[in-house]
Structure formats: structure tokens, C-alpha cells
Design a protein around this motif. Structure first.
Motif, PDB file in Angstrom:
ATOM      1  N   MET A 182       0.827  -1.212   0.000  1.00 40.96           N
ATOM      2  CA  MET A 182       0.000   0.000   0.000  1.00 40.96           C
ATOM      3  C   MET A 182       0.858   1.257   0.000  1.00 40.96           C
ATOM      4  O   MET A 182       0.516   2.248  -0.662  1.00 40.96           O
ATOM      5  N   LEU A 183       1.972   1.233   0.739  1.00 37.69           N
ATOM      6  CA  LEU A 183       2.868   2.399   0.740  1.00 37.69           C
ATOM      7  C   LEU A 183       3.463   2.637  -0.639  1.00 37.69           C
ATOM      8  O   LEU A 183       3.556   3.785  -1.104  1.00 37.69           O
ATOM      9  N   VAL A 184       3.886   1.553  -1.311  1.00 36.93           N
ATOM     10  CA  VAL A 184       4.429   1.701  -2.664  1.00 36.93           C
ATOM     11  C   VAL A 184       3.351   2.226  -3.611  1.00 36.93           C
ATOM     12  O   VAL A 184       3.602   3.111  -4.446  1.00 36.93           O
ATOM     13  N   GLY A 185       2.137   1.684  -3.500  1.00 35.40           N
ATOM     14  CA  GLY A 185       1.054   2.156  -4.353  1.00 35.40           C
ATOM     15  C   GLY A 185       0.719   3.614  -4.114  1.00 35.40           C
ATOM     16  O   GLY A 185       0.518   4.382  -5.071  1.00 35.40           O
ATOM     17  N   LEU A 186       0.677   4.031  -2.834  1.00 39.63           N
ATOM     18  CA  LEU A 186       0.389   5.428  -2.521  1.00 39.63           C
ATOM     19  C   LEU A 186       1.482   6.344  -3.045  1.00 39.63           C
ATOM     20  O   LEU A 186       1.204   7.396  -3.634  1.00 39.63           O
ATOM     21  N   GLY A 187       2.746   5.938  -2.848  1.00 40.06           N
ATOM     22  CA  GLY A 187       3.847   6.753  -3.352  1.00 40.06           C
ATOM     23  C   GLY A 187       3.841   6.863  -4.867  1.00 40.06           C
ATOM     24  O   GLY A 187       4.118   7.937  -5.429  1.00 40.06           O
ATOM     25  N   THR A 188       3.508   5.775  -5.545  1.00 45.59           N
ATOM     26  CA  THR A 188       3.455   5.800  -7.007  1.00 45.59           C
ATOM     27  C   THR A 188       2.345   6.721  -7.498  1.00 45.59           C
ATOM     28  O   THR A 188       2.540   7.526  -8.423  1.00 45.59           O
ATOM     29  N   ALA A 189       1.168   6.605  -6.886  1.00 45.30           N
ATOM     30  CA  ALA A 189       0.047   7.458  -7.291  1.00 45.30           C
ATOM     31  C   ALA A 189       0.352   8.936  -7.051  1.00 45.30           C
ATOM     32  O   ALA A 189       0.043   9.795  -7.897  1.00 45.30           O
ATOM     33  N   LEU A 190       0.962   9.263  -5.915  1.00 41.75           N
ATOM     34  CA  LEU A 190       1.317  10.654  -5.633  1.00 41.75           C
ATOM     35  C   LEU A 190       2.345  11.175  -6.624  1.00 41.75           C
ATOM     36  O   LEU A 190       2.248  12.314  -7.097  1.00 41.75           O
ATOM     37  N   ALA A 191       3.351  10.338  -6.943  1.00 42.75           N
ATOM     38  CA  ALA A 191       4.371  10.768  -7.901  1.00 42.75           C
ATOM     39  C   ALA A 191       3.759  11.052  -9.269  1.00 42.75           C
ATOM     40  O   ALA A 191       4.129  12.031  -9.942  1.00 42.75           O
ATOM     41  N   ILE A 192       2.813  10.234  -9.689  1.00 44.16           N
ATOM     42  CA  ILE A 192       2.182  10.444 -10.990  1.00 44.16           C
ATOM     43  C   ILE A 192       1.317  11.699 -10.968  1.00 44.16           C
ATOM     44  O   ILE A 192       1.375  12.533 -11.888  1.00 44.16           O
ATOM     45  N   ASN A 193       0.510  11.859  -9.924  1.00 46.33           N
ATOM     46  CA  ASN A 193      -0.383  13.025  -9.859  1.00 46.33           C
ATOM     47  C   ASN A 193       0.374  14.344  -9.707  1.00 46.33           C
ATOM     48  O   ASN A 193      -0.101  15.386 -10.159  1.00 46.33           O
ATOM     49  N   LEU A 194       1.542  14.299  -9.069  1.00 45.17           N
ATOM     50  CA  LEU A 194       2.301  15.530  -8.851  1.00 45.17           C
ATOM     51  C   LEU A 194       3.184  15.910 -10.031  1.00 45.17           C
ATOM     52  O   LEU A 194       3.531  17.089 -10.186  1.00 45.17           O
ATOM     53  N   THR A 195       3.556  14.947 -10.860  1.00 48.36           N
ATOM     54  CA  THR A 195       4.506  15.233 -11.939  1.00 48.36           C
ATOM     55  C   THR A 195       3.889  15.134 -13.329  1.00 48.36           C
ATOM     56  O   THR A 195       4.432  15.698 -14.275  1.00 48.36           O
TER      57      THR A 195
END
Length: 328
Positions: free
Chosen positions: A111-124
Motif C-alpha cells: 500500500m505504501l508503494v502504491g500510494l507513493g506511485t500514485a502521488l508521484a504520478i499526480n504531482l509530476t
């Protein structure tokens, strides 16, 4: 020396405090696997972002997003599994090898990896529906990878993650040889020659990818078995089903990636296919090619590991072998 109550036994002396009793297996090198998988995921996210941002706004960006989606999803799936395996192994060493604890640690890490991936995509990435589809599907893939890594057989799981990561890297490296192979397989000016050459190039990639997956899976399981024997000399060696599963694992990961894409990324695929008839044909062709590649990698990888495992087996003892006189 007698073993009196409270005195250390040979077993307790030999067992490292980092390896508690009752462990069901060993997965060496999990922190390194986690770092490599996260690095691969970051590389896929960066390359996809650059490709989308360099394209013209609108139709081309949608097409490129659809083409890049499988690479991002597969990287998120492997990264979620690798980080979850490292977390579950750490929990097993520190807190005891309990199935519920291992699975909880794996799910949390995924879940942490998924959350970090989603945030990275939405922010960049650009803020649109396409970005949200990629982010949500990637997050789901990471969580699924984490759940798969929560199994109570860390050795085969580590072998699958290692082989899957190596197979994904091989696909990128193989892309540099596609043009020479097209010429080698007789690609010319006619449509028939191009289709025939593309088929042979795809088959070559799948066969070599399966071979790479099988070799890496067998090598990792061999390493894990030696580490297990070092910590517990009476540990049971993995049997052929473990090797079969490890070799087939990368192909299963590729097929699972396709399932995640078809469910979570359906909106993006439909949008890209609706742009034109050529785009619809391209999306269908690419999907079929990915499924074929996953099936070939699955069977070739499984066959490779089983054959290599069979070569390590010695001849079975015969009942009519003469006994040593000293034993009679």
C-alpha cells in the motif's frame, strides 16, 4: 556437557538472533531487490512522463499513455512485491515468522508503494483523466504485488521477483536489437514480409525472455537453499514444484499485468482505440502480443528451471547395491 535447564544448547548457540526458530524459508538479498525494483519503477515513471510531455497535447498524448501503461503497471507490480517481501522478511526476523504478521507487513508495504506511485504520478504528470487512470491502476498493481509477496514461502517469491525484474530489463535491452533482427528475418517492402518478420522477432524475444527468467529463478533458489542450509543444516531443500512455480512466476506476472490493464486501464485503452481505426487495430494487436509473450515466458521459464533442477539430482540408490561388509 549435559543440557541443564537454563543452559545454552548447541542449537540455540548456532542459531543467529536474527533468525528465530520456526522459519519456513529464506529469501536472501530482499533489501537489494526492493531498491532495484523501486529504481526500475522510478525509471518507468520518468520515461513515461517524458514521452507524454514531449508529445503534442491531445490525441498523441492519449496514444502514448496507452502504449506506456503496460510498462508502468508491470514495474509497479514488481516493485510492490519486492518491497513487500523485504518488509515481511524483516518482520519475520524481528517479531517471529507468523503467517498473519508476514501478510500484514506485506500488505502495508504494498500500500505504501502504491500510494507513493500514485502521488508521484499526480504531482509530476499533467492533471487530467488519463493521469488519474495511470495513477489508480499503478497503485492497485502495487497493492496486488504486495499481497502476492505475503505468502509463507519467501524463497520462491524472491525467485519470482528477481526473475520478473530481470525479464523486464531484458525486454528493454532487447529493443536495441529489434531492427537488426527485422532485417535478419527478411523484412522487406511488402506488408507480408513485415508481418512475418515481426512475428519471428516477437517469438525470439519471448523465448529468450523465458530463458532469462528460468535461469534467474533457478539461480536465486539455489542461493536461497545454500543460505538456508548454512543457518539450519537440517533444513528441507525446495522440491521441484517450487522451481516450477519460480520459473513460471515472471510469465504469470506478465499475464496478471494484462488483467490489471484490462480492468483498471480499460477507460484509457478504449479512449485510445476510439481515436481511429488504425489506433484500434494497434491496441488490439499490442494486447494480443502481450498475452502471447506472457504465455511463452511462463512455459519456457518453468521448463528451464525444472530441467536445471533435474540436472542437480543424483542417481537414485539401487536396492541391489552391495553392502559394505563393515555394516553387516
Amino acid at each position: 556437557m549435559s543440557n541443564q535447564p537454563g543452559s545454552p544448547t548447541a542449537e540455540s548457540i548456532d542459531r543467529s538472533p536474527q533468525e528465530p526458530a520456526g522459519r519456513t524459508g529464506y529469501a536472501p538479498g530482499t533489501p537489494v531487490l526492493a531498491v532495484l525494483a523501486l529504481g526500475w519503477l522510478a525509471a518507468m515513471l520518468w520515461s513515461t512522463r517524458e514521452a507524454i510531455h514531449s508529445a503534442a497535447v491531445g490525441l498523441t498524448a492519449i496514444t502514448l499513455s496507452a502504449f506506456a501503461l503496460p510498462g508502468v503497471i508491470s514495474a509497479a507490480l514488481v516493485a510492490g512485491a519486492a518491497v513487500a517481501l523485504a518488509a515481511s522478511e524483516l518482520a519475520a526476523r524481528r517479531l517471529g515468522d507468523r503467517a498473519a504478521l508476514r501478510f500484514a507487513a506485506a500488505i502495508g508495504a504494498g500500500m505504501l508503494v502504491g500510494l507513493g506511485t500514485a502521488l508521484a504520478i499526480n504531482l509530476t504528470y499533467a492533471d487530467n483523466a488519463t493521469t488519474n487512470t495511470i495513477a489508480g491502476t499503478s497503485a492497485a498493481a502495487a497493492v496486488i504485488g504486495g499481497a502476492l509477496a505475503g505468502a509463507r514461502t519467501p524463497g520462491p517469491v524472491g525467485a519470482v521477483v528477481t526473475a520478473a525484474l530481470g525479464t523486464l530489463l531484458f525486454v528493454v535491452l532487447f529493443s536495441q536489437a529489434r531492427d537488426p533482427l527485422f532485417d535478419l528475418f527478411g523484412a522487406g517492402d511488402s506488408q507480408a514480409s513485415l508481418v512475418g518478420a515481426a512475428k519471428w522477432v516477437s517469438r525470439t524475444e519471448s523465448l529468450l525472455g523465458g530463458l532469462v527468467a528460468g535461469l534467474l529463478a533457478f539461480g536465486y533458489l539455489t542461493w536461497a537453499r545454500r543460505r538456508a542450509v548454512r543457518h539450519a543444516p537440517d533444513a528441507t531443500a525446495p522440491r521441484w514444484p517450487a522451481y516450477l512455480l519460480a520459473g513460471a512466476g515472471p510469465g504469470l506476472f506478465l499475464l496478471l499485468t494484462e488483467v490489471i490493464i484490462r480492468i483498471g486501464g480499460r477507460t484509457l485503452l478504449d479512449l485510445a482505440g476510439a481515436l481511429s481505426e488504425a489506433d484500434a487495430v494497434a491496441q488490439t494487436s499490442m494486447g494480443t502480443s502481450r498475452i502471447d509473450n506472457g504465455i511463452w515466458v511462463l512455459f519456457v521459464g518453468a521448463l528451464t528451471t525444472v530441467v536445471l533442477f533435474g540436472r542437480t539430482l543424483g542417481p537414485a540408490p539401487r536396492d541391489d547395491d552391495p553392502q559394505d561388509p563393515a555394516e553387516s
